[in-house]
Scaffold this active site. Sequence first.
Site, PDB file in Angstrom:
ATOM      1  N   CYS A   2       0.827  -1.190   0.000  1.00 35.22           N
ATOM      2  CA  CYS A   2       0.000   0.000   0.000  1.00 35.22           C
ATOM      3  C   CYS A   2       0.869   1.251   0.000  1.00 35.22           C
ATOM      4  O   CYS A   2       1.992   1.250   0.503  1.00 35.22           O
ATOM      5  CB  CYS A   2      -0.907   0.015   1.225  1.00 35.22           C
ATOM      6  SG  CYS A   2      -1.892  -1.473   1.444  1.00 35.22           S
ATOM      7  N   ARG A  27       4.382  -0.215  -6.333  1.00 35.71           N
ATOM      8  CA  ARG A  27       4.426  -0.991  -5.103  1.00 35.71           C
ATOM      9  C   ARG A  27       3.406  -2.127  -5.102  1.00 35.71           C
ATOM     10  O   ARG A  27       3.483  -3.031  -4.280  1.00 35.71           O
ATOM     11  CB  ARG A  27       4.182  -0.083  -3.895  1.00 35.71           C
ATOM     12  CG  ARG A  27       5.270   0.945  -3.685  1.00 35.71           C
ATOM     13  CD  ARG A  27       4.887   1.977  -2.647  1.00 35.71           C
ATOM     14  NE  ARG A  27       4.781   1.414  -1.317  1.00 35.71           N
ATOM     15  CZ  ARG A  27       5.772   1.405  -0.423  1.00 35.71           C
ATOM     16  NH1 ARG A  27       6.946   1.900  -0.730  1.00 35.71           N
ATOM     17  NH2 ARG A  27       5.585   0.908   0.773  1.00 35.71           N
ATOM     18  N   ASN A 103      -1.312   2.056   6.057  1.00 34.17           N
ATOM     19  CA  ASN A 103      -0.544   0.894   5.606  1.00 34.17           C
ATOM     20  C   ASN A 103      -0.292  -0.001   6.807  1.00 34.17           C
ATOM     21  O   ASN A 103      -0.016   0.493   7.901  1.00 34.17           O
ATOM     22  CB  ASN A 103       0.808   1.317   5.020  1.00 34.17           C
ATOM     23  CG  ASN A 103       0.694   2.022   3.695  1.00 34.17           C
ATOM     24  OD1 ASN A 103      -0.389   2.132   3.127  1.00 34.17           O
ATOM     25  ND2 ASN A 103       1.819   2.514   3.200  1.00 34.17           N
ATOM     26  N   GLY A 104      -0.302  -1.323   6.594  1.00 35.97           N
ATOM     27  CA  GLY A 104      -0.004  -2.240   7.683  1.00 35.97           C
ATOM     28  C   GLY A 104      -1.196  -3.101   8.046  1.00 35.97           C
ATOM     29  O   GLY A 104      -2.214  -3.115   7.349  1.00 35.97           O
ATOM     30  N   GLU A 487      16.017 -18.495  -8.699  1.00 36.41           N
ATOM     31  CA  GLU A 487      15.634 -17.130  -9.057  1.00 36.41           C
ATOM     32  C   GLU A 487      14.970 -17.089 -10.426  1.00 36.41           C
ATOM     33  O   GLU A 487      13.997 -16.367 -10.641  1.00 36.41           O
ATOM     34  CB  GLU A 487      16.868 -16.221  -9.018  1.00 36.41           C
ATOM     35  CG  GLU A 487      16.652 -14.809  -9.499  1.00 36.41           C
ATOM     36  CD  GLU A 487      15.696 -13.990  -8.653  1.00 36.41           C
ATOM     37  OE1 GLU A 487      15.352 -12.872  -9.077  1.00 36.41           O
ATOM     38  OE2 GLU A 487      15.281 -14.457  -7.572  1.00 36.41           O
ATOM     39  N   GLU A 494       6.405 -15.271 -11.344  1.00 39.00           N
ATOM     40  CA  GLU A 494       5.936 -13.956 -10.888  1.00 39.00           C
ATOM     41  C   GLU A 494       5.229 -13.177 -11.985  1.00 39.00           C
ATOM     42  O   GLU A 494       4.192 -12.563 -11.736  1.00 39.00           O
ATOM     43  CB  GLU A 494       7.124 -13.115 -10.399  1.00 39.00           C
ATOM     44  CG  GLU A 494       7.558 -13.369  -8.982  1.00 39.00           C
ATOM     45  CD  GLU A 494       8.685 -12.423  -8.583  1.00 39.00           C
ATOM     46  OE1 GLU A 494       8.600 -11.864  -7.477  1.00 39.00           O
ATOM     47  OE2 GLU A 494       9.642 -12.249  -9.361  1.00 39.00           O
ATOM     48  N   LYS A 609       5.518  -4.623  -4.339  1.00 37.99           N
ATOM     49  CA  LYS A 609       6.953  -4.378  -4.395  1.00 37.99           C
ATOM     50  C   LYS A 609       7.583  -4.378  -3.012  1.00 37.99           C
ATOM     51  O   LYS A 609       8.575  -5.032  -2.766  1.00 37.99           O
ATOM     52  CB  LYS A 609       7.224  -3.036  -5.090  1.00 37.99           C
ATOM     53  CG  LYS A 609       8.705  -2.697  -5.225  1.00 37.99           C
ATOM     54  CD  LYS A 609       9.408  -3.692  -6.119  1.00 37.99           C
ATOM     55  CE  LYS A 609      10.865  -3.366  -6.309  1.00 37.99           C
ATOM     56  NZ  LYS A 609      11.570  -4.393  -7.075  1.00 37.99           N
TER      57      LYS A 609
END
Length: 614
Positions: A2, A27, A103-104, A487, A494, A609
């Site tokens: 966020c 993000r 956010n959170g 990776e 992704e 992100k």
Amino acid sequence: MCGIVGAIADRDVVPVLIEGLKRLEYRGYDSAGIAVVDDAQGDRRDIRRVRRTGRVAEMEAAAGAEGFRADLGIGHTRWATHGGVTESNAHPHVSHGVALVHNGIIENHEQQRARLQALGYAFESQTDTEVIAHLIHHYLQQGNDLLAALQRAVKDLHGAYALAVVSRAEPERMVCARMGCPLLIGLGEGENFIASDVSAIIQATRRVIFLEEGDTAEVKRAGVRVFDDTGASVEREVHVSDVSLASLELGPYRHFMQKEIHEQPRAIADTIEAVMDANAFGPELFGKDAQAVLEDVEGVQILACGTSYYAGSTARYWIEAITGLPCSVEIASEYRYRTAVANPKHLVVTISQSGETLDTMEALKYARSLGHDKTLSICNVPESAIPRASRLVLYTRAGAEIGVASTKAFTTQLVALFTLAATLAKLRGKLTDGKEAEFIEALRHLPGSVQHALNLEPQIAAWAERFAPKQHALFLGRGVHYPIALEGALKLKEISYIHAEAYPAGELKHGPLALVDVDMPVVVIAPNDNLLEKVKSNMQEVRARGGELFVFTDADSNFSESEGVHVIRTPRHVGVLSPIVHTIPVQLLAYHAALARGTDVDKPRNLAKSVTVE
């Protein structure tokens, strides 16, 4: 995840909020909104709000259609946690003239919701955030001003938060709070700002204050006041951000991911600049206290998440081979919840692109609580939370990374970790002058080798067309290249949404070989090292089962194409730094496969992100 932006000025701040939210899109988010204390005639100010699911552009169009204009406001991009992706769950949330963005995650939101419902508050959303808005209004009703109401409300909260709040009753200020999630204040001339990321306000100011854990603040046009978790007024250092606007623009590239892949030679060169200038490895690269921290290290514990975890997994091979020290690598979210056996002589290394990854930050706190005083952060964002909580830091100097799928952050992390391995070896007397010179020369040539690998893009793009219709892929590597296979699989899943797994090539016969058929492409990282012949044997196992092989090897490897075996040659084998060069092809393969499948390369579904929640 966020994103937050807020502004107070003597001009219309709605364009500032919209531009800030656009710069936070990288993000990851699924809805966006703004709330302003409007410029109504006379003293009849009120909160006006617009929210939309989907992209910021949709919300921007709605705000324009409704004639939004104000000198005070807050905005938010939401990545759904509590409650689905709906307009009613989007931020900002409003309670009786109080508007708030968050956010959170609030862990005790259910208890607080029940308490507030008993007090007569009605809830319109499924979110934990609406609880905070009602709490602040509750404390306003008890005679507190907006700042005091916020300070009382946060004492009732358990969890992580970055908060920005405005009220129609106090149109001369914003207030904010931080615990566990990044938040900063931007300082202008006669105007000030709040943001979760400096990129949101870089068009307006470069002067920023990073709030610390437990801080609250009052932001007015004329100035800012910051208070610590006891409520005492404190001074926080003003920093001048070096983030460039050019780094936040797409330029000639189709996507930020493509741009950032091609920025890797420069990012690597910038990260190794101090080593090149000194023509030596040394503890001074890690800070003034580094000699005392590093000289008697007995082992290394690496803590990280996602791509950074794979960087740490690669570094384990280097550290143990070059220094002779034991090295363990652990996923931060697992380490923080298990009973760990601590050795204070071990160096704890945390790796995070943003410096705000919550699981990694909490793992660092846990390590410190166990007595680990030797701590080092490898990070890309100066003055972020994890470096501030570490005794030593090495910045990767990759510049702003916008694409959700990390590319240049990963390769610069590898360079930083190799620098750490060489420095520890030198301090332990394990690095001869000749070997040090060899390593420095390898680093000096690395940006050029990476550029040569980038020049393979047309060939890799042709491969990607063959991957586009597939649903599954397998990646294989051995030794220090196994984490690069991991990776590569991560990148492919992704952004292309092709299911991909990676295994050490020697593990094929212990299970994964059962998956191999003509419909599962097998990507093999096969550099010309001492394991090459072993990898060739593993490839034969795949071909015998009808599997199609896509092999990344070196120019000096004895490989030839044949039916079902496709080969792309990177530059000649570059020795110990080979994993970095072989990262480039798997990044490009993932990018072009996603392009061929038509997915949103820079904003893959369900991902963010900067991961600032558990």
